[in-house]
Design a protein around this motif. Structure first.
Motif, short mmCIF file in Angstrom:
data_model
loop_
_atom_site.label_atom_id
_atom_site.label_comp_id
_atom_site.label_asym_id
_atom_site.label_seq_id
_atom_site.Cartn_x
_atom_site.Cartn_y
_atom_site.Cartn_z
N ASP A 1 0.11 -18.50 -91.88
CA ASP A 1 -0.16 -18.67 -90.44
C ASP A 1 1.03 -18.30 -89.57
O ASP A 1 0.84 -17.74 -88.48
CB ASP A 1 -0.56 -20.13 -90.17
N ALA A 2 2.22 -18.66 -89.98
CA ALA A 2 3.40 -18.42 -89.15
C ALA A 2 4.48 -17.73 -89.96
O ALA A 2 5.48 -18.33 -90.36
CB ALA A 2 3.92 -19.74 -88.58
N PRO A 3 4.26 -16.44 -90.24
CA PRO A 3 5.19 -15.76 -91.15
C PRO A 3 6.44 -15.22 -90.46
O PRO A 3 7.35 -14.75 -91.14
CB PRO A 3 4.35 -14.60 -91.67
N ALA B 1 7.50 -10.64 -108.29
CA ALA B 1 7.85 -11.36 -107.07
C ALA B 1 9.03 -12.29 -107.32
O ALA B 1 9.96 -12.40 -106.50
CB ALA B 1 6.64 -12.16 -106.56
N GLY B 2 9.00 -12.95 -108.48
CA GLY B 2 10.13 -13.83 -108.79
C GLY B 2 11.43 -13.06 -108.88
O GLY B 2 12.47 -13.51 -108.40
N LEU C 1 7.23 -14.32 -103.55
CA LEU C 1 5.78 -14.30 -103.37
C LEU C 1 5.42 -13.99 -101.92
O LEU C 1 4.45 -13.28 -101.64
CB LEU C 1 5.19 -15.65 -103.79
N PHE C 2 6.22 -14.51 -101.00
CA PHE C 2 5.97 -14.22 -99.59
C PHE C 2 6.11 -12.71 -99.32
O PHE C 2 5.26 -12.11 -98.65
CB PHE C 2 6.97 -15.00 -98.72
N ASN D 1 0.38 -26.24 -99.19
CA ASN D 1 0.63 -26.40 -97.75
C ASN D 1 1.66 -25.39 -97.25
O ASN D 1 1.50 -24.80 -96.18
CB ASN D 1 1.10 -27.82 -97.46
N VAL D 2 2.69 -25.24 -98.01
CA VAL D 2 3.72 -24.27 -97.60
C VAL D 2 3.13 -22.87 -97.54
O VAL D 2 3.37 -22.11 -96.59
CB VAL D 2 4.92 -24.32 -98.55
N ALA D 3 2.34 -22.53 -98.55
CA ALA D 3 1.73 -21.20 -98.58
C ALA D 3 0.88 -20.97 -97.34
O ALA D 3 0.96 -19.93 -96.68
CB ALA D 3 0.90 -21.02 -99.84
#
Lengths: 208, 208, 208, 208
Positions: free
Chosen positions: C106-108, D168-169, C173-174, C99-101
């Motif tokens: 969607d809203a970065p 990434a980590g 990762l983001f 969900n967080v991913a």
DNA sequence: TATGAATGAGACTTCATTCAT
DNA sequence: AATGAATGAAGTCTCATTCAT
């Protein structure tokens, strides 16, 4: 942000540019004061872009301070000191006053801007105001020396009071002439001022 | 039973708002001059939005003119006129000068702002400057009347010169006090000024 | 300086204008960072003049801070929290990560701008940076609570370390997804991340 | 006898000037990012005039790219590679991670500036961003090689995923340390990271 | 191998003022 | 009697960049 480039034209001449900027600034600041002097107006009058003004002066405050400094020097050279120290004290004091009056008529920018700066109270004092008060203190001391020489009988307090009165009176008469325009005979008023100060000094010295 | 709603205690009060605006404006303009007085600053100090200032005053020029007018009246009431016309001319002149000096110490905004306006030269003269020069002319005439009364022997030109000198000296001493702060004894300087003007008047009247 | 007047046009609507400004600002700041976000660019994008932006926000710093605040709230509502708390710890942790991913895809803007602010070191810290670090601390605590609930055997230090690792991994990762574009399957990477954190937590809890 | 003139000790030295510019630029850019790095600031810090910077570098973009390149090399030399390839895979992975963590604490400019550049999206991509992504790709491949060597059982997709996750980590933990300051034990966090990646790799290799 | 001087564009911000409500 | 919101102009100052020397 990507910036664009700009073409060059004139031969770089830092000294002359600095003078042109100061010439323009002294004229505007002498008439409009600190807030009324915009960098854009100085730029328009001297022909250099605003950004060039910032090459020669750190900021507006620095520019105004330089204006005060240079216009003080200009004024100093405009004051013709009486060559020989001859005549009665009254004659000598009157001659000095007349010379100062003439110089203030010819080069009024220094005192005009200085008085405007002196009257303002802004949160962060402009450096120009400090400079003005410093050079004015020099003037004060020179007058005090003259009074001491001419009237050895005066004690220190009396010299200080008379000097203060002499300088303040000169300021007030200058303001009057600035307001009243050419119809005001500043030389005559300064001569009257000199006489009254002279009389007071003579009386004080005698009554010691 | 339905009760009446709570009494709206702070109904809009135009007169009070106008005073609040002027109170704020006289303080700022007295310290910063015309250009240094921004509508936003006045708004912030008086608590009313800028648009409200424009409801009470046509524009900034109008506001500054109103400031000059009101601060002149404030200053006038602060000048304690000597009740009876008794004593020697010197005593009377000195007493008047002392009263004026005290009033300038207590309410300096009028003269401070006025002198700043008077010194500036801007393309379109602010109405406040005109107002200041007008009320100052009134002062000039009052002093001339006093001199004429005390020294009937003076001719018109002498009265004019002495009055000019008296007013200009007062301006200059005021500036000195504004620059020098509380350490300057404005009353003493004004008394000295009164004496010198008195002596000059007496001499001129006698030598007619 | 004499200023000119300006004609009016649209019906004043403060709330909507504020939103339009923030909409424009979040888009630009999310892509260009603090220095790269010029008021002129925001003005052009939202259609309001630059001076209107200053009616709604004290200065650029205030605007950027408001952007961070609002985009954090936007992001929070975009995170669909798993309705029921069912399933194994691994299933639940994985579902949350997914969900967080999705919300970050969607809203970065929130995290993107926040990380840019976080990485910068400027002499006077922008308020937006402070705000970002504060809301991020909230996120940190929420994750810590989940870990404590799911793995009661973990001591405080272990929870702190694992939470830090979980948040930092999410950040990394983001960033990778932002650099790599749509070809990066952020959900899959987050699920892997969730699994590794889960395994580590389980092992730590068991070895107590 | 005429003697030879004093030895010009500080002859113009292009190489040294270039280094001084880069030294200043890496410090500023590492803290402020692309937009926050002004040529004037670099000039002030390195002591050379702005025009000299343009003698050594084509434009700002070129300077920033050179900063990235040199700081990458600086960082590379700061990473002490483990001399012999001994020990278990876990020991070797952990040792490598610790070395990388130490190097990032000592020379963080490269990654800090790189991440800032990576996060920004500007119309014309700075060359420095491209350079950063290229050298980062090199790092990615080196890690992939190590994983392939240590875990021959991993297929290509698994190696890619694990490498991505490892890099990434590292990025995320680096950001955390930059935000949290010296109180964050980056080495410990990197060792945890290494262990989790190792475990995941071992499991994946076994389950092939 | 440098650099003093300059430049147009654009940065942030404040200005005096207006108008619908 | 007042004000929230808006506006174009102008304010100070910094920007990246160039070029003659």
């Amino acid at each position: 942000m990507t910036r664009a480039q700009a073409p060059r034209r004139k031969r770089a001449n830092g000294v002359e540019s600095r003078q042109r900027i100061l010439d323009a600034a002294v004229e505007i600041a002498g008439e409009r004061g600190y807030d009324g002097t915009s960098i854009a107006a100085v730029s328009a009058k001297c022909g250099l872009p605003a950004s060039s003004i910032y090459w020669h002066f750190k900021d507006k405050d620095d520019l105004i301070a330089a204006v005060i400094e240079r216009s003080f020097e200009t004024w100093l050279t405009a004051v013709e000191l009486p060559g020989d120290e001859v005549g009665t004290p009254l004659e000598r004091v009157t001659a000095m006053a007349a010379n100062v009056a003439k110089s203030l008529v010819d080069a009024p920018d220094f005192l005009r801007l200085g008085l405007m700066l002196a009257l303002e109270r802004r949160p962060t004092e402009p450096r120009g105001r400090t400079v003005f008060l410093q050079v004015r203190e020099i003037t004060h001391q020179k007058i005090a020396e003259v009074l001491t020489t001419l009237f050895p009988g005066l004690d220190e307090a009396a010299v200080h009071t008379l000097t203060t009165y002499a300088v303040a009176g000169a300021d007030g008469l200058f303001v009057h002439r600035e307001v009243g325009g050419e119809s005001v005979d500043l030389v005559a008023l300064f001569e009257l001022h000199a006489q009254l100060v002279h009389d007071a000094a003579a009386r004080m010295a005698a009554s010691r």
